[in-house]
Scaffold this active site. Sequence first.
Site, PDB file in Angstrom:
ATOM      1  N   HIS A 136       3.363   1.978   3.886  1.00 41.59           N
ATOM      2  CA  HIS A 136       4.143   0.972   2.872  1.00 41.59           C
ATOM      3  C   HIS A 136       3.499   0.082   3.033  1.00 41.59           C
ATOM      4  O   HIS A 136       4.741  -0.976   3.524  1.00 41.59           O
ATOM      5  CB  HIS A 136       5.466   1.849   2.900  1.00 41.59           C
ATOM      6  CG  HIS A 136       6.078   1.443   2.208  1.00 41.59           C
ATOM      7  ND1 HIS A 136       6.499   0.231   1.581  1.00 41.59           N
ATOM      8  CD2 HIS A 136       7.683   2.594   1.866  1.00 41.59           C
ATOM      9  CE1 HIS A 136       7.410   0.890   0.759  1.00 41.59           C
ATOM     10  NE2 HIS A 136       8.508   1.958   0.937  1.00 41.59           N
ATOM     11  N   GLU A 147       1.061   0.915  -2.186  1.00 41.93           N
ATOM     12  CA  GLU A 147       2.018   1.876  -0.974  1.00 41.93           C
ATOM     13  C   GLU A 147       0.479   2.926  -0.670  1.00 41.93           C
ATOM     14  O   GLU A 147       0.560   3.653  -1.861  1.00 41.93           O
ATOM     15  CB  GLU A 147       3.477   2.479  -0.688  1.00 41.93           C
ATOM     16  CG  GLU A 147       4.222   1.740  -0.663  1.00 41.93           C
ATOM     17  CD  GLU A 147       5.465   2.864  -1.198  1.00 41.93           C
ATOM     18  OE1 GLU A 147       5.441   4.099  -0.284  1.00 41.93           O
ATOM     19  OE2 GLU A 147       5.819   2.293  -1.805  1.00 41.93           O
TER      20      GLU A 147
HETATM   21  C1  BG6 Z   1       9.323   3.824  -2.388  1.00 39.48           C
HETATM   22  C2  BG6 Z   1      10.529   4.573  -2.258  1.00 39.48           C
HETATM   23  O1  BG6 Z   1       8.552   4.232  -0.624  1.00 39.48           O
HETATM   24  O2  BG6 Z   1      10.401   2.816  -0.692  1.00 39.48           O
HETATM   25  C3  BG6 Z   1      11.082   4.370  -2.464  1.00 39.48           C
HETATM   26  O3  BG6 Z   1       9.663   5.164  -3.500  1.00 39.48           O
HETATM   27  C4  BG6 Z   1      12.405   3.774  -1.607  1.00 39.48           C
HETATM   28  O4  BG6 Z   1      12.540   5.298  -3.067  1.00 39.48           O
HETATM   29  C5  BG6 Z   1      11.178   3.021  -0.485  1.00 39.48           C
HETATM   30  O5  BG6 Z   1      13.759   3.533  -1.805  1.00 39.48           O
HETATM   31  C6  BG6 Z   1      12.038   1.880   0.078  1.00 39.48           C
HETATM   32  O6  BG6 Z   1      12.548   3.608   1.125  1.00 39.48           O
HETATM   33  P1  BG6 Z   1      13.586   2.363   2.432  1.00 39.48           P
HETATM   34  O7  BG6 Z   1      13.616   4.028   3.062  1.00 39.48           O
HETATM   35  O8  BG6 Z   1      12.333   1.392   3.382  1.00 39.48           O
HETATM   36  O9  BG6 Z   1      14.274   1.950   2.125  1.00 39.48           O
END
Ligand code: BG6
Length: 297
Positions: free
Chosen positions: A168, A270
């Site tokens: 990510h 990502e």
């Molecule tokens: C992204 C998602 O990959 O991650 C989003 O598509 C999400 O919907 C974001 O808000 C962050 O996620 P997290 O759990 O790290 O707050």
Amino acid sequence: MDSSKLCSDLNAKFPCEGLKFASWRGGLPAAVISNGLCDAVVTLHGGHVCEFAPKGSKPLLWLSSKSHFEEGKPIRGGIPVCWPWFGGAQQPAHGIARLSSWSVKSASREADGSNLLSLELRSTEDSLKQWPHQFKVVLEVKAGSRLEVGLRVFNTGSSPFSYTGALHTYMPVSKITDVSVSGLEGASFVNQLDKASCVQQGSVKFGFELDRLYTDTVSTCVVDDPGWGRRISISKEGSRSTVVWNPWVEKSARMPDFGDEEYWEMLCVETANAGPDKVEVAPGSSHLLKTVIAEIR
Ligand code: BG6
């Protein structure tokens, strides 16, 4: 174990030019890399590449000024390892890997001057309660003039499993409304905000909350940032999905570990397998999900 003691044990076990283990932010044990090609930090918490900058360049990874740096909480920025599920339909959101403590398998200096760090996570009694499969996952980070991150997933059990996941990647930009992401033209995506299915027209541009799951795409993406006069490529292997995300105003305000104005200076591209792009791994087999992040010169 106390973080300083763990790091001194790791330095004794894995002596490595350009890479030292040290207590980093919040006392998290980390591999701190400084070689002739780059500076980088990888925490054992989450198997998380937090920082990466080629020598003489601006960072290629973004880290929130509001991030938590503590066990039990994910780090906001860098490259969270989302595994064995992507998204928040199941808790903890984005899986257990980014909240787990990884162990060090090896650390080395390569002939090209980069450093290679290998971390491992194995199923435990606790993980089996959250995800009922036996596994071993190896994260290989090669930090040189570019950053290579590979997540190899081994099925060590006796029945097949399928997973979703993502590397990510958070990247810094000069100003979100000035940048674009190319490489997804013509790709189908699900708008995760209203679940609408769409097709990408032209490059991706930002000016509102954007949370898109592009499916069935293996393309390299390029972040074009004219403000800083740079282009960053994100290429991949073993990935059929790409997620592009910027939280914009209201979601930024809702996230405690994200500054209210920080959406101006970041975006996520990502490298993923998510939604319909699940990966099946047979017993005794493995699958590699890999991303390579590089400044285009
Ligand atoms: C992204 C998602 O990959 O991650 C989003 O598509 C999400 O919907 C974001 O808000 C962050 O996620 P997290 O759990 O790290 O707050």
